[in-house]
Write a protein that holds these residues in place. Sequence first.
Motif, PDB file in Angstrom:
ATOM      1  N   ASP A 136       0.816  -1.252   0.131  1.00  0.00           N
ATOM      2  CA  ASP A 136      -0.031  -0.026  -0.064  1.00  0.00           C
ATOM      3  C   ASP A 136       1.155   1.376   0.138  1.00  0.00           C
ATOM      4  OD1 ASP A 136      -2.953   1.173   0.473  1.00  0.00           O
ATOM      5  OD2 ASP A 136      -1.801   1.907   2.296  1.00  0.00           O
ATOM      6  N   ARG A 137       1.964   1.425   0.721  1.00  0.00           N
ATOM      7  CA  ARG A 137       2.904   2.470   0.790  1.00  0.00           C
ATOM      8  C   ARG A 137       3.523   2.862  -0.528  1.00  0.00           C
ATOM      9  NH1 ARG A 137       6.936   3.847   6.200  1.00  0.00           N
ATOM     10  NH2 ARG A 137       7.006   5.989   5.534  1.00  0.00           N
ATOM     11  N   LEU A 138       3.878   1.764  -1.020  1.00  0.00           N
ATOM     12  CA  LEU A 138       4.427   1.791  -2.333  1.00  0.00           C
ATOM     13  C   LEU A 138       3.533   1.871  -3.658  1.00  0.00           C
ATOM     14  CD1 LEU A 138       7.454  -0.790  -1.720  1.00  0.00           C
ATOM     15  CD2 LEU A 138       7.821   1.795  -2.028  1.00  0.00           C
ATOM     16  N   LYS A 139       2.214   2.138  -3.347  1.00  0.00           N
ATOM     17  CA  LYS A 139       1.249   2.104  -4.153  1.00  0.00           C
ATOM     18  C   LYS A 139       1.284   0.984  -5.326  1.00  0.00           C
ATOM     19  CE  LYS A 139       0.587   7.297  -3.472  1.00  0.00           C
ATOM     20  NZ  LYS A 139      -0.388   6.907  -2.868  1.00  0.00           N
ATOM     21  N   LEU A 140       1.413  -0.274  -4.861  1.00  0.00           N
ATOM     22  CA  LEU A 140       1.396  -1.293  -5.876  1.00  0.00           C
ATOM     23  C   LEU A 140       0.218  -2.250  -5.399  1.00  0.00           C
ATOM     24  CD1 LEU A 140       5.283  -2.484  -5.044  1.00  0.00           C
ATOM     25  CD2 LEU A 140       4.281  -1.783  -7.335  1.00  0.00           C
ATOM     26  N   ALA A 141      -0.417  -2.680  -6.634  1.00  0.00           N
ATOM     27  CA  ALA A 141      -1.631  -3.616  -6.259  1.00  0.00           C
ATOM     28  C   ALA A 141      -1.165  -4.738  -6.017  1.00  0.00           C
ATOM     29  CB  ALA A 141      -2.273  -3.593  -7.896  1.00  0.00           C
ATOM     30  N   PRO A 142      -1.833  -5.395  -5.033  1.00  0.00           N
ATOM     31  CA  PRO A 142      -1.587  -6.750  -4.482  1.00  0.00           C
ATOM     32  C   PRO A 142      -1.593  -7.815  -5.618  1.00  0.00           C
ATOM     33  CG  PRO A 142      -2.973  -5.819  -2.892  1.00  0.00           C
ATOM     34  CD  PRO A 142      -3.170  -4.731  -4.226  1.00  0.00           C
ATOM     35  N   ASP A 143      -2.460  -7.742  -6.726  1.00  0.00           N
ATOM     36  CA  ASP A 143      -2.707  -8.779  -7.794  1.00  0.00           C
ATOM     37  C   ASP A 143      -1.458  -8.793  -8.548  1.00  0.00           C
ATOM     38  OD1 ASP A 143      -3.065  -6.301  -9.110  1.00  0.00           O
ATOM     39  OD2 ASP A 143      -5.125  -6.921  -9.890  1.00  0.00           O
ATOM     40  N   LEU A 144      -0.636  -7.648  -8.379  1.00  0.00           N
ATOM     41  CA  LEU A 144       0.685  -7.920  -9.339  1.00  0.00           C
ATOM     42  C   LEU A 144       1.736  -9.044  -8.963  1.00  0.00           C
ATOM     43  CD1 LEU A 144       1.846  -3.879  -9.203  1.00  0.00           C
ATOM     44  CD2 LEU A 144       0.791  -5.688 -11.235  1.00  0.00           C
ATOM     45  N   LEU A 145       1.583  -9.444  -7.737  1.00  0.00           N
ATOM     46  CA  LEU A 145       2.409 -10.646  -7.157  1.00  0.00           C
ATOM     47  C   LEU A 145       1.941 -11.872  -7.786  1.00  0.00           C
ATOM     48  CD1 LEU A 145       2.678  -9.491  -3.394  1.00  0.00           C
ATOM     49  CD2 LEU A 145       3.958  -8.852  -5.272  1.00  0.00           C
ATOM     50  N   ALA A 146       0.903 -11.900  -8.327  1.00  0.00           N
ATOM     51  CA  ALA A 146       0.514 -13.087  -9.195  1.00  0.00           C
ATOM     52  C   ALA A 146       1.116 -13.227 -10.405  1.00  0.00           C
ATOM     53  CB  ALA A 146      -1.032 -13.217  -9.178  1.00  0.00           C
ATOM     54  N   ARG A 147       1.953 -12.235 -10.694  1.00  0.00           N
ATOM     55  CA  ARG A 147       2.510 -12.338 -12.030  1.00  0.00           C
ATOM     56  C   ARG A 147       3.730 -12.791 -12.021  1.00  0.00           C
ATOM     57  NH1 ARG A 147       0.380  -6.613 -14.835  1.00  0.00           N
ATOM     58  NH2 ARG A 147      -1.811  -6.898 -14.155  1.00  0.00           N
ATOM     59  N   ARG A 148       4.430 -12.999 -13.009  1.00  0.00           N
ATOM     60  CA  ARG A 148       6.054 -13.552 -13.235  1.00  0.00           C
ATOM     61  C   ARG A 148       6.502 -11.899 -13.595  1.00  0.00           C
ATOM     62  NH1 ARG A 148       6.975 -19.117 -16.520  1.00  0.00           N
ATOM     63  NH2 ARG A 148       5.570 -20.278 -15.109  1.00  0.00           N
ATOM     64  N   PRO A 149       7.752 -11.740 -13.431  1.00  0.00           N
ATOM     65  CA  PRO A 149       8.615 -10.634 -13.516  1.00  0.00           C
ATOM     66  C   PRO A 149       8.233 -10.080 -15.020  1.00  0.00           C
ATOM     67  CG  PRO A 149       9.962 -12.085 -12.341  1.00  0.00           C
ATOM     68  CD  PRO A 149       8.767 -12.760 -12.809  1.00  0.00           C
ATOM     69  N   ALA A 150       8.250 -10.656 -15.998  1.00  0.00           N
ATOM     70  CA  ALA A 150       8.366 -10.286 -17.300  1.00  0.00           C
ATOM     71  C   ALA A 150       6.853  -9.544 -17.631  1.00  0.00           C
ATOM     72  CB  ALA A 150       8.528 -11.379 -18.318  1.00  0.00           C
ATOM     73  N   ALA A 151       5.821  -9.939 -16.817  1.00  0.00           N
ATOM     74  CA  ALA A 151       4.560  -9.194 -17.031  1.00  0.00           C
ATOM     75  C   ALA A 151       4.132  -8.176 -16.251  1.00  0.00           C
ATOM     76  CB  ALA A 151       3.367 -10.298 -16.553  1.00  0.00           C
ATOM     77  N   VAL A 152       5.451  -7.461 -15.469  1.00  0.00           N
ATOM     78  CA  VAL A 152       5.017  -6.292 -14.777  1.00  0.00           C
ATOM     79  C   VAL A 152       6.056  -5.209 -15.373  1.00  0.00           C
ATOM     80  CG1 VAL A 152       5.476  -5.520 -12.383  1.00  0.00           C
ATOM     81  CG2 VAL A 152       4.572  -7.668 -12.707  1.00  0.00           C
ATOM     82  N   SER A 153       5.485  -4.046 -15.243  1.00  0.00           N
ATOM     83  CA  SER A 153       6.256  -2.991 -15.939  1.00  0.00           C
ATOM     84  C   SER A 153       7.475  -2.849 -15.000  1.00  0.00           C
ATOM     85  CB  SER A 153       5.539  -1.583 -15.782  1.00  0.00           C
ATOM     86  OG  SER A 153       5.469  -1.178 -14.464  1.00  0.00           O
TER      87      SER A 153
END
Length: 461
Positions: free
Chosen positions: A369-386
Amino acid sequence: MTLLQAKDITVTAGAERLLDPVSLDLPAGRAVTVLGESGSGKSLLAQALLGTLPGGLLAGGTLTVGETRLDPARPQGSRALWGRAIAVLPQEPWLALDPLMRGQRQVAEVHDLVAGDPAPDDRASADLAALGLEGAGAKYPWQLSGGMAQRLAFAAARACGARITVADEPTKGLDSDRRDDVLALLRRGLEGGGGLLTITHDLTLAAGLGGEILVMQGGTVVERGSAERVLAAPEHPYTQALIAADPAHWPRPDPMPEAAPLLRAERFTVARDGRTLFAPLDFTLSPGQVLGVAGPSGCGKSSLGNALLGLLPHQGRLWRDPAVPKLAFQKLWQDPPAAFPARITLAEGLDDLLARHRIDPARVAPLLDRLKLAPDLLARRPAAVSGGELQRIALLRALLLDLAFLFADEPTSRLDPVTQALTIRLMVGIGRETGMAMVIVSHDLALLEAICDRVIRLMPG
């Protein structure tokens, strides 16, 4: 003459639309620059045009390159144009370069296999020299600094002289002199009748290229117009915030009070291949203090931080508080894709960290929350994240270890100005609150002067 025409380009993931319709024309001799925050859809637009979207994403709309009409939903047709009609400058040079092939051979291979040049090695040598990479031809990519690897990727992509260039953060990780060199090269291509589509966070680059600017937020173009108008008189609130986030406008931090030192260096330097990288340094770092390190690419900035962590041998004296455990000294890597396992999700990697160091899993959500990251990002692999999101996840991972010292190597090089301001202020704020000392490497001197207690500019040894 129009080199590229895109009409109503969209990107969807099943029933979800990630990119609203975008249309643009790329005339000969002109530049189109796309600005926006991490995750805004900039790179999705470029990937849709190039036919390089990740699996599960579908592009729509129509695309014409020269006289060739293409269907973005069938990306195979675009690939015959790579290198010949369209040159691609990648965002992550580490992922684009062959780690087992020396630099000159990578450029020569393009001249040989794509252009059919009869003297590929001579042409490659000239390309590298033009970018100040005379000594890099005999080295592997992993032996180069981030800026040097970026320039090597640039040389390989541009080797065949394609008229259209798609540049994804082409100045990322470069000092101001090298950034100006890249700007000059890109503008030279425009003068020869080429077209340039640039994805960037670099407002200086956008101003230097001119042409048209598109500003994206949340998968939508929120403002567009001439570079001169958009940068001088932005109309949309997000564009205004983007320009106001320039570090030159930030207030200077209050100095940290002196305390017992955490780390002390005396006549400290690093040598490589028998050559001293930078002149000997003397400095002391106390809890909560921030030391900035600036200097041109290849001068030893990353080597300095690695030596402070004990990852490289050094010359001179280095004292670290023996009461602080080694695990409390950590690094935030310059290229986060190289720091994450590619074949597991981010959540699986964090779970391994939590289990290995017996960290309470409940600590993850507040940091997200403090880093303004959506929790569902963690379900992805690194290549699927900006790139920007991945860098903030790397910061989250480091903060879970209750650090006493963090070496941050270009920690905001993948972030747009607004996210950079948020992230770097957050890092410094956490350091002040917890007593975490930091050494921050950056090519952006204005950024360092805005956040650091002291800035060192490395000089060749």
